[in-house]
Write a protein that holds these residues in place. Structure first.
Motif, PDB file in Angstrom:
ATOM      1  N   PRO A 107      11.816  37.280   3.934  1.00 27.08           N
ATOM      2  CA  PRO A 107      12.357  38.587   4.331  1.00 27.08           C
ATOM      3  C   PRO A 107      13.841  38.454   4.678  1.00 27.08           C
ATOM      4  CG  PRO A 107      11.177  37.625   6.157  1.00 27.08           C
ATOM      5  CD  PRO A 107      11.006  36.669   5.004  1.00 27.08           C
ATOM      6  N   PHE A 108      14.595  39.501   4.471  1.00 24.25           N
ATOM      7  CA  PHE A 108      16.028  39.420   4.724  1.00 24.25           C
ATOM      8  C   PHE A 108      16.468  40.562   5.641  1.00 24.25           C
ATOM      9  CE2 PHE A 108      15.285  41.507   0.653  1.00 24.25           C
ATOM     10  CZ  PHE A 108      15.864  42.743   0.869  1.00 24.25           C
ATOM     11  N   LYS A 109      17.619  40.352   6.270  1.00 24.67           N
ATOM     12  CA  LYS A 109      18.172  41.361   7.160  1.00 24.67           C
ATOM     13  C   LYS A 109      19.061  42.321   6.373  1.00 24.67           C
ATOM     14  CE  LYS A 109      18.384  38.052  10.994  1.00 24.67           C
ATOM     15  NZ  LYS A 109      19.294  37.310  11.883  1.00 24.67           N
ATOM     16  N   LYS A 110      19.257  43.494   6.931  1.00 25.76           N
ATOM     17  CA  LYS A 110      20.123  44.495   6.294  1.00 25.76           C
ATOM     18  C   LYS A 110      21.521  43.931   6.065  1.00 25.76           C
ATOM     19  CE  LYS A 110      21.878  49.205   7.001  1.00 25.76           C
ATOM     20  NZ  LYS A 110      21.852  50.383   7.906  1.00 25.76           N
ATOM     21  N   LEU A 111      22.013  43.131   7.015  1.00 19.44           N
ATOM     22  CA  LEU A 111      23.365  42.572   6.889  1.00 19.44           C
ATOM     23  C   LEU A 111      23.459  41.596   5.716  1.00 19.44           C
ATOM     24  CD1 LEU A 111      26.190  42.572   8.115  1.00 19.44           C
ATOM     25  CD2 LEU A 111      25.475  40.684   9.599  1.00 19.44           C
ATOM     26  N   ASP A 112      22.374  40.830   5.464  1.00 17.39           N
ATOM     27  CA  ASP A 112      22.367  39.919   4.307  1.00 17.39           C
ATOM     28  C   ASP A 112      22.553  40.697   3.011  1.00 17.39           C
ATOM     29  OD1 ASP A 112      21.842  37.780   6.012  1.00 17.39           O
ATOM     30  OD2 ASP A 112      19.672  37.956   5.765  1.00 17.39           O
ATOM     31  N   LEU A 113      21.814  41.795   2.911  1.00 20.14           N
ATOM     32  CA  LEU A 113      21.894  42.639   1.716  1.00 20.14           C
ATOM     33  C   LEU A 113      23.289  43.248   1.570  1.00 20.14           C
ATOM     34  CD1 LEU A 113      20.268  43.960  -0.613  1.00 20.14           C
ATOM     35  CD2 LEU A 113      19.734  45.828   0.961  1.00 20.14           C
ATOM     36  N   GLN A 114      23.815  43.767   2.673  1.00 21.05           N
ATOM     37  CA  GLN A 114      25.136  44.407   2.651  1.00 21.05           C
ATOM     38  C   GLN A 114      26.215  43.423   2.215  1.00 21.05           C
ATOM     39  OE1 GLN A 114      26.234  46.189   6.385  1.00 21.05           O
ATOM     40  NE2 GLN A 114      28.273  46.754   5.711  1.00 21.05           N
ATOM     41  N   ARG A 115      26.174  42.214   2.775  1.00 22.05           N
ATOM     42  CA  ARG A 115      27.211  41.230   2.448  1.00 22.05           C
ATOM     43  C   ARG A 115      27.103  40.768   1.000  1.00 22.05           C
ATOM     44  NH1 ARG A 115      27.065  37.696   8.066  1.00 22.05           N
ATOM     45  NH2 ARG A 115      28.569  38.987   9.210  1.00 22.05           N
ATOM     46  N   ALA A 116      25.883  40.572   0.524  1.00 25.62           N
ATOM     47  CA  ALA A 116      25.696  40.137  -0.866  1.00 25.62           C
ATOM     48  C   ALA A 116      26.250  41.172  -1.836  1.00 25.62           C
ATOM     49  CB  ALA A 116      24.214  39.896  -1.142  1.00 25.62           C
ATOM     50  N   ILE A 117      26.011  42.445  -1.551  1.00 23.84           N
ATOM     51  CA  ILE A 117      26.497  43.512  -2.424  1.00 23.84           C
ATOM     52  C   ILE A 117      28.017  43.605  -2.365  1.00 23.84           C
ATOM     53  CG2 ILE A 117      26.533  46.018  -2.769  1.00 23.84           C
ATOM     54  CD1 ILE A 117      23.565  45.980  -1.903  1.00 23.84           C
ATOM     55  N   GLU A 118      28.585  43.515  -1.165  1.00 24.35           N
ATOM     56  CA  GLU A 118      30.049  43.603  -1.055  1.00 24.35           C
ATOM     57  C   GLU A 118      30.730  42.429  -1.764  1.00 24.35           C
ATOM     58  OE1 GLU A 118      31.916  44.514   2.572  1.00 24.35           O
ATOM     59  OE2 GLU A 118      30.674  46.275   2.978  1.00 24.35           O
ATOM     60  N   LEU A 119      30.144  41.232  -1.649  1.00 19.91           N
ATOM     61  CA  LEU A 119      30.711  40.081  -2.351  1.00 19.91           C
ATOM     62  C   LEU A 119      30.618  40.273  -3.866  1.00 19.91           C
ATOM     63  CD1 LEU A 119      29.352  37.123  -0.193  1.00 19.91           C
ATOM     64  CD2 LEU A 119      31.752  37.743  -0.523  1.00 19.91           C
ATOM     65  N   THR A 120      29.515  40.859  -4.312  1.00 18.65           N
ATOM     66  CA  THR A 120      29.354  41.126  -5.742  1.00 18.65           C
ATOM     67  C   THR A 120      30.393  42.123  -6.226  1.00 18.65           C
ATOM     68  OG1 THR A 120      26.986  40.671  -5.615  1.00 18.65           O
ATOM     69  CG2 THR A 120      27.748  41.945  -7.503  1.00 18.65           C
TER      70      THR A 120
END
Length: 247
Positions: A107-120
């Motif tokens: 499971p992942f945190k909302k911040l993990d998802l947000q950072r991965a998308i912004e880096l992409t």
């Protein structure tokens, strides 16, 4: 006009997928669809052209996530972020061969998802521009062929180039004036001038860059764009006139 980044979710656990969709929407992104099967994802990408794909590695059906991405990349070069509940070496090695932009372990945190998308998003430019344009030092904006991605209210948004009126210097900041919004960026006008496509923009003054297609009037010492009188320096006016004659 502001266009949110479009993201496709390929995930066969629908509760997880719905939760991801809610998080992405809350962050200001547009979810183009929630797809449970790789075969359906291939068709969706063709029709909806998302900017990013979130792909579960362990999909049910004939195609797993990795094979689905390989097939997607045969048709379209699109950034992929893998979601996985099984982050073992074998899966990682196979997935790495499809050049993903990020891995997120469940499971992942909302911040993990947000950072991965912004880096992409910050890496999309190097895939899109023939002569890779380096990111501005501040990371506050970067340029594609038809749009500028800028940070606005804690997220990256896409501003279409033809909707930009002019860009104004404010000390060490720049303010982008578009048809319906303004965006304040932590970068200099000089940096923006170096990154913006020359066929659309021209610097007319030490404090202003304008979108050539938006010029409404030209006077002796200024031009008019969207009811705003913008000063034109003598040194740059000749270049402006030459540019207008060639359009």
């Amino acid at each position: 006009m502001e266009h949110p980044v479009k993201i496709l979710i390929v995930e066969d656990e629908m509760i997880i997928a719905a939760n991801i969709s809610l998080q992405l929407s809350a962050l200001g992104y547009e979810v183009t669809g929630i797809i449970p099967r790789g075969e359906e994802a291939l068709e969706h990408v063709k029709q909806n052209k998302p900017d990013i794909v979130l792909m579960d590695i362990q999909l049910k059906g004939e195609l797993d996530g990795i094979e689905t991405v390989r097939l997607i990349h045969q048709e379209r070069d699109i950034p992929v972020i893998y979601l996985t509940a099984n982050a073992d070496d074998d899966h990682f090695s196979k997935a790495k061969g499809t050049h993903p932009f990020a891995f997120i372990s469940k499971p992942f945190k909302k911040l993990d998802l947000q950072r991965a998308i912004e880096l992409t998003i910050t890496h999309i430019q190097s895939e899109k521009i023939e002569n890779s344009i380096s990111e501005l030092q501040s990371g506050e904006a970067f340029v594609l062929s038809d749009a500028i991605f800028v940070r606005h209210h804690e997220k990256m948004v896409k501003v279409i180039i033809k909707d930009i009126l002019y860009i104004e210097a404010e000390r060490n900041y720049c303010r982008i004036h578009s048809k319906d919004k303004q965006y304040l960026l932590a970068t200099t006008l000089k940096d923006m001038d170096e990154k913006l496509p020359k066929k659309h923009f021209i610097r007319v003054h030490r404090s202003f860059i304008v979108n050539v297609s938006q010029i409404q009037e030209i006077a002796t010492s200024h031009i008019v764009i969207g009811k705003k009188a913008i000063p034109v320096s003598k040194a740059l006016k000749e270049e402006l006139l030459n540019r207008l004659q060639t359009i």
